[in-house]
Design an enzyme around this catalytic site. Sequence first.
Site, PDB file in Angstrom:
ATOM      1  N   THR A  31     -15.901  -2.861 -10.920  1.00  0.00           N
ATOM      2  CA  THR A  31     -17.133  -2.205 -10.464  1.00  0.00           C
ATOM      3  C   THR A  31     -18.314  -2.521 -11.380  1.00  0.00           C
ATOM      4  O   THR A  31     -18.138  -2.673 -12.597  1.00  0.00           O
ATOM      5  CB  THR A  31     -16.934  -0.680 -10.389  1.00  0.00           C
ATOM      6  OG1 THR A  31     -18.189  -0.060 -10.099  1.00  0.00           O
ATOM      7  CG2 THR A  31     -16.402  -0.096 -11.683  1.00  0.00           C
ATOM      8  N   VAL A  50     -20.666  -1.002  -1.678  1.00  0.00           N
ATOM      9  CA  VAL A  50     -20.478  -1.733  -0.427  1.00  0.00           C
ATOM     10  C   VAL A  50     -21.124  -0.959   0.716  1.00  0.00           C
ATOM     11  O   VAL A  50     -21.036   0.264   0.777  1.00  0.00           O
ATOM     12  CB  VAL A  50     -18.975  -1.941  -0.135  1.00  0.00           C
ATOM     13  CG1 VAL A  50     -18.782  -2.754   1.124  1.00  0.00           C
ATOM     14  CG2 VAL A  50     -18.305  -2.627  -1.315  1.00  0.00           C
ATOM     15  N   TYR A  97     -13.547   7.966 -12.704  1.00  0.00           N
ATOM     16  CA  TYR A  97     -13.171   6.762 -11.947  1.00  0.00           C
ATOM     17  C   TYR A  97     -13.701   5.497 -12.627  1.00  0.00           C
ATOM     18  O   TYR A  97     -12.957   4.540 -12.868  1.00  0.00           O
ATOM     19  CB  TYR A  97     -13.702   6.837 -10.498  1.00  0.00           C
ATOM     20  CG  TYR A  97     -13.966   5.470  -9.928  1.00  0.00           C
ATOM     21  CD1 TYR A  97     -12.908   4.630  -9.587  1.00  0.00           C
ATOM     22  CD2 TYR A  97     -15.269   4.984  -9.800  1.00  0.00           C
ATOM     23  CE1 TYR A  97     -13.151   3.338  -9.129  1.00  0.00           C
ATOM     24  CE2 TYR A  97     -15.514   3.707  -9.341  1.00  0.00           C
ATOM     25  CZ  TYR A  97     -14.452   2.888  -9.010  1.00  0.00           C
ATOM     26  OH  TYR A  97     -14.692   1.612  -8.584  1.00  0.00           O
ATOM     27  N   HIS A  98     -15.010   5.499 -12.950  1.00  0.00           N
ATOM     28  CA  HIS A  98     -15.586   4.307 -13.588  1.00  0.00           C
ATOM     29  C   HIS A  98     -14.946   4.057 -14.956  1.00  0.00           C
ATOM     30  O   HIS A  98     -14.805   2.916 -15.384  1.00  0.00           O
ATOM     31  CB  HIS A  98     -17.104   4.460 -13.724  1.00  0.00           C
ATOM     32  CG  HIS A  98     -17.855   4.336 -12.429  1.00  0.00           C
ATOM     33  ND1 HIS A  98     -18.316   5.424 -11.726  1.00  0.00           N
ATOM     34  CD2 HIS A  98     -18.222   3.251 -11.702  1.00  0.00           C
ATOM     35  CE1 HIS A  98     -18.939   5.016 -10.631  1.00  0.00           C
ATOM     36  NE2 HIS A  98     -18.899   3.699 -10.592  1.00  0.00           N
ATOM     37  N   LEU A 152     -25.551   4.250   1.144  1.00  0.00           N
ATOM     38  CA  LEU A 152     -26.286   3.695   2.288  1.00  0.00           C
ATOM     39  C   LEU A 152     -25.584   4.016   3.612  1.00  0.00           C
ATOM     40  O   LEU A 152     -26.234   4.421   4.588  1.00  0.00           O
ATOM     41  CB  LEU A 152     -26.480   2.176   2.106  1.00  0.00           C
ATOM     42  CG  LEU A 152     -27.248   1.457   3.201  1.00  0.00           C
ATOM     43  CD1 LEU A 152     -28.586   2.112   3.514  1.00  0.00           C
ATOM     44  CD2 LEU A 152     -27.470  -0.010   2.809  1.00  0.00           C
ATOM     45  N   LYS A 192     -11.858   1.970 -14.632  1.00  0.00           N
ATOM     46  CA  LYS A 192     -12.149   0.540 -14.414  1.00  0.00           C
ATOM     47  C   LYS A 192     -12.585  -0.115 -15.726  1.00  0.00           C
ATOM     48  O   LYS A 192     -12.364  -1.304 -15.942  1.00  0.00           O
ATOM     49  CB  LYS A 192     -13.227   0.373 -13.349  1.00  0.00           C
ATOM     50  CG  LYS A 192     -12.781   0.837 -11.961  1.00  0.00           C
ATOM     51  CD  LYS A 192     -12.203  -0.289 -11.146  1.00  0.00           C
ATOM     52  CE  LYS A 192     -11.753   0.201  -9.790  1.00  0.00           C
ATOM     53  NZ  LYS A 192     -11.380  -0.844  -8.861  1.00  0.00           N
ATOM     54  N   ARG A 242     -24.378  15.025  -9.822  1.00  0.00           N
ATOM     55  CA  ARG A 242     -23.830  14.123 -10.843  1.00  0.00           C
ATOM     56  C   ARG A 242     -24.625  14.184 -12.137  1.00  0.00           C
ATOM     57  O   ARG A 242     -25.804  14.543 -12.123  1.00  0.00           O
ATOM     58  CB  ARG A 242     -23.877  12.666 -10.344  1.00  0.00           C
ATOM     59  CG  ARG A 242     -23.223  12.472  -9.018  1.00  0.00           C
ATOM     60  CD  ARG A 242     -23.237  11.006  -8.649  1.00  0.00           C
ATOM     61  NE  ARG A 242     -22.672  10.841  -7.309  1.00  0.00           N
ATOM     62  CZ  ARG A 242     -22.137   9.728  -6.857  1.00  0.00           C
ATOM     63  NH1 ARG A 242     -22.119   8.660  -7.613  1.00  0.00           N
ATOM     64  NH2 ARG A 242     -21.632   9.662  -5.636  1.00  0.00           N
ATOM     65  N   SER A 282     -18.335   8.120 -14.716  1.00  0.00           N
ATOM     66  CA  SER A 282     -17.397   9.073 -14.098  1.00  0.00           C
ATOM     67  C   SER A 282     -15.998   8.712 -14.584  1.00  0.00           C
ATOM     68  O   SER A 282     -15.784   7.627 -15.131  1.00  0.00           O
ATOM     69  CB  SER A 282     -17.443   8.975 -12.567  1.00  0.00           C
ATOM     70  OG  SER A 282     -16.821   7.768 -12.138  1.00  0.00           O
ATOM     71  N   THR A 293     -29.520  12.912   2.497  1.00  0.00           N
ATOM     72  CA  THR A 293     -29.397  13.667   1.241  1.00  0.00           C
ATOM     73  C   THR A 293     -29.657  12.792   0.010  1.00  0.00           C
ATOM     74  O   THR A 293     -28.751  12.135  -0.498  1.00  0.00           O
ATOM     75  CB  THR A 293     -27.981  14.268   1.120  1.00  0.00           C
ATOM     76  OG1 THR A 293     -27.036  13.196   1.287  1.00  0.00           O
ATOM     77  CG2 THR A 293     -27.729  15.328   2.184  1.00  0.00           C
ATOM     78  N   ASP A 300       0.863  -1.192   0.000  1.00  0.00           N
ATOM     79  CA  ASP A 300       0.000   0.000   0.000  1.00  0.00           C
ATOM     80  C   ASP A 300       0.895   1.236   0.000  1.00  0.00           C
ATOM     81  O   ASP A 300       2.011   1.190   0.521  1.00  0.00           O
ATOM     82  CB  ASP A 300      -0.911   0.005   1.240  1.00  0.00           C
ATOM     83  CG  ASP A 300      -2.168   0.817   1.022  1.00  0.00           C
ATOM     84  OD1 ASP A 300      -3.254   0.220   0.920  1.00  0.00           O
ATOM     85  OD2 ASP A 300      -2.077   2.068   0.930  1.00  0.00           O
TER      86      ASP A 300
HETATM   87  N1  USQ Z   1     -26.364   9.358  -3.751  1.00  0.00           N
HETATM   88  C1  USQ Z   1     -27.390  10.071  -3.131  1.00  0.00           C
HETATM   89  N2  USQ Z   1     -27.094  10.730  -1.988  1.00  0.00           N
HETATM   90  C2  USQ Z   1     -25.850  10.707  -1.414  1.00  0.00           C
HETATM   91  C3  USQ Z   1     -24.830   9.966  -2.024  1.00  0.00           C
HETATM   92  C4  USQ Z   1     -25.121   9.313  -3.213  1.00  0.00           C
HETATM   93  O1  USQ Z   1     -28.526  10.113  -3.606  1.00  0.00           O
HETATM   94  O2  USQ Z   1     -25.692  11.340  -0.366  1.00  0.00           O
HETATM   95  C5  USQ Z   1     -26.647   8.642  -5.015  1.00  0.00           C
HETATM   96  C6  USQ Z   1     -25.709   8.996  -6.152  1.00  0.00           C
HETATM   97  O3  USQ Z   1     -26.145  10.145  -6.853  1.00  0.00           O
HETATM   98  C7  USQ Z   1     -25.758   7.708  -6.970  1.00  0.00           C
HETATM   99  C8  USQ Z   1     -25.937   6.622  -5.919  1.00  0.00           C
HETATM  100  O4  USQ Z   1     -26.424   7.269  -4.753  1.00  0.00           O
HETATM  101  O5  USQ Z   1     -26.887   7.715  -7.795  1.00  0.00           O
HETATM  102  C9  USQ Z   1     -24.685   5.852  -5.588  1.00  0.00           C
HETATM  103  O6  USQ Z   1     -23.664   6.718  -5.162  1.00  0.00           O
HETATM  104  P1  USQ Z   1     -22.437   6.170  -4.285  1.00  0.00           P
HETATM  105  O7  USQ Z   1     -21.566   7.333  -3.921  1.00  0.00           O
HETATM  106  O8  USQ Z   1     -22.940   5.324  -3.184  1.00  0.00           O
HETATM  107  O9  USQ Z   1     -21.707   5.159  -5.305  1.00  0.00           O
HETATM  108  P2  USQ Z   1     -20.735   5.372  -6.554  1.00  0.00           P
HETATM  109  O10 USQ Z   1     -20.319   6.773  -6.741  1.00  0.00           O
HETATM  110  O11 USQ Z   1     -21.379   4.694  -7.728  1.00  0.00           O
HETATM  111  O12 USQ Z   1     -19.416   4.565  -6.176  1.00  0.00           O
HETATM  112  C10 USQ Z   1     -19.369   3.501  -5.233  1.00  0.00           C
HETATM  113  C11 USQ Z   1     -17.912   3.275  -4.858  1.00  0.00           C
HETATM  114  C12 USQ Z   1     -17.161   2.797  -6.101  1.00  0.00           C
HETATM  115  C13 USQ Z   1     -17.834   1.568  -6.662  1.00  0.00           C
HETATM  116  C14 USQ Z   1     -19.288   1.843  -6.990  1.00  0.00           C
HETATM  117  C15 USQ Z   1     -20.045   0.598  -7.385  1.00  0.00           C
HETATM  118  O13 USQ Z   1     -17.325   4.451  -4.344  1.00  0.00           O
HETATM  119  O14 USQ Z   1     -15.816   2.514  -5.744  1.00  0.00           O
HETATM  120  O15 USQ Z   1     -17.177   1.142  -7.839  1.00  0.00           O
HETATM  121  O16 USQ Z   1     -19.936   2.339  -5.773  1.00  0.00           O
HETATM  122  S1  USQ Z   1     -21.334   0.945  -8.513  1.00  0.00           S
HETATM  123  O17 USQ Z   1     -22.157   2.058  -7.995  1.00  0.00           O
HETATM  124  O18 USQ Z   1     -22.153  -0.252  -8.650  1.00  0.00           O
HETATM  125  O19 USQ Z   1     -20.740   1.350  -9.786  1.00  0.00           O
END
Ligand code: USQ
Length: 410
Positions: free
Chosen positions: A156, A230, A200-201, A258, A204, A341, A198, A272, A42
């Site tokens: 992801t 997660v 980030y995505h 969550l 990946k 976003r 994004s 939020t 790390d």
């Molecule tokens: N969201 C809200 N309120 C908040 C935070 C987020 O409504 O306070 C919404 C976002 O707009 C989005 C969703 O919740 O629509 C998910 O956001 P997130 O921050 O929980 O997840 P994300 O940015 O997609 O990224 C996370 C991890 C990333 C992983 C990804 C899996 O940080 O490393 O790859 O989840 S996935 O979402 O299936 O692509």
Amino acid sequence: MGLNNKNLETSKKIIVLGGDGFCGWPTSLHLSNLGHEVVIIDNFSRRKIDTELEAESLTPIQQMDTRLKAWEEVSGKKIGFYELDLADDYDQLLEVIKGEKPDVIVHFAEQRSAPYSMKSPKHKRYTVNNNSNATHNVLCAIVESGQDIHLVHLGTMGVYGYGTAGMKIPEGYLDIEVKTETGERIEQQILYPTNPGSIYHMTKSQDQLLFFYYNKNDGMRITDLHQGIVWGTNTVETKLDERLINRFDYDGDYGTVLNRFLMQAAVGYPITVHGTGGQTRAFIHIQDTVRCIQLAIENPPQREERVMIFNQMTETHRVQDLAKLVSELTEGEIAYVPNPRKEAAENDLHVENNLFLSKGLKPITLEEGLLQEVTDVARKYKHRADKSKIPATSTWTKDQEPGIPRDLVK
Ligand code: USQ
């Protein structure tokens, strides 16, 4: 289930890249507890980003030395450690691989926040440089070492995008039919087309192509895990001693939805919801993350077999339903905030996850009482929370607004 004192007959040497992070640390402990010989690499980039953002884990995570000492005291097992930057320190990485001769390398070592990757040109470029170079250096070094190493990568669900034409998202490969000039129809399987949301995505998604190439050219054995969001913070092993505690991110860049909702309710901050909350996403509990990594290691692809792709998720939920669930559990208030976003306001999501189920995964779902456990952790450490770090301020484009509850906009 607690400490495992047996040494597996099939004990493997496993290097965990990014073993200090949210998924990497509990995975390292889990694999060590199973009797594998674990070595962490790390560069503490996640801790350095905490300093940059002036936002710390809600839980008091310990320094690596303390973590490793605590684990040895608790379990009698040693975990090795090297501080290396995989994107830069190629020669040192190669030396470690040659010296340690791992059977498996688990690769978590990437910048994993979508909002962080969208903050500014600097953050976009850092995320691309860091993630793409780290992944490529690992692949290149494995080939250069001449060893037969199984690479398990944490990808992801976001590489697929979150919408389909009504079908279930398959595990990595899409069945297609092409029509030749003579009218003949030929069936093929291709990598599911990527649709990252994004920077980030996007990194990946690019990783997938690197894996495809190294698998094709060098016959490398690779498993790519397309993980959902997660939730949770503790695993069996991190609960054994306070010094082993895992990270709990709640800030607007690194906190995931969550855990953020549960933490917001616990500290009396509005929950939020971005936009309408019609976004549907895939979820998995952190305990299932570590179990899935174990299952991926125990079920490697054969040499020359194509990249094995698993969808590492156990259930899907709509953001607004999660907000309501948390609100009912905690009496927290929901705030619909501007969505910072660029993403679909509403989507359905159906995901195939038979591969892990067929290997023995028994999913932990939201119903299992663990929401309360996360709430308890958030309440226990709420004195450490900095509420000013909660809003999501990183916007996908310049004309978007941050996700701040209206009452709190200055
Ligand atoms: N969201 C809200 N309120 C908040 C935070 C987020 O409504 O306070 C919404 C976002 O707009 C989005 C969703 O919740 O629509 C998910 O956001 P997130 O921050 O929980 O997840 P994300 O940015 O997609 O990224 C996370 C991890 C990333 C992983 C990804 C899996 O940080 O490393 O790859 O989840 S996935 O979402 O299936 O692509």
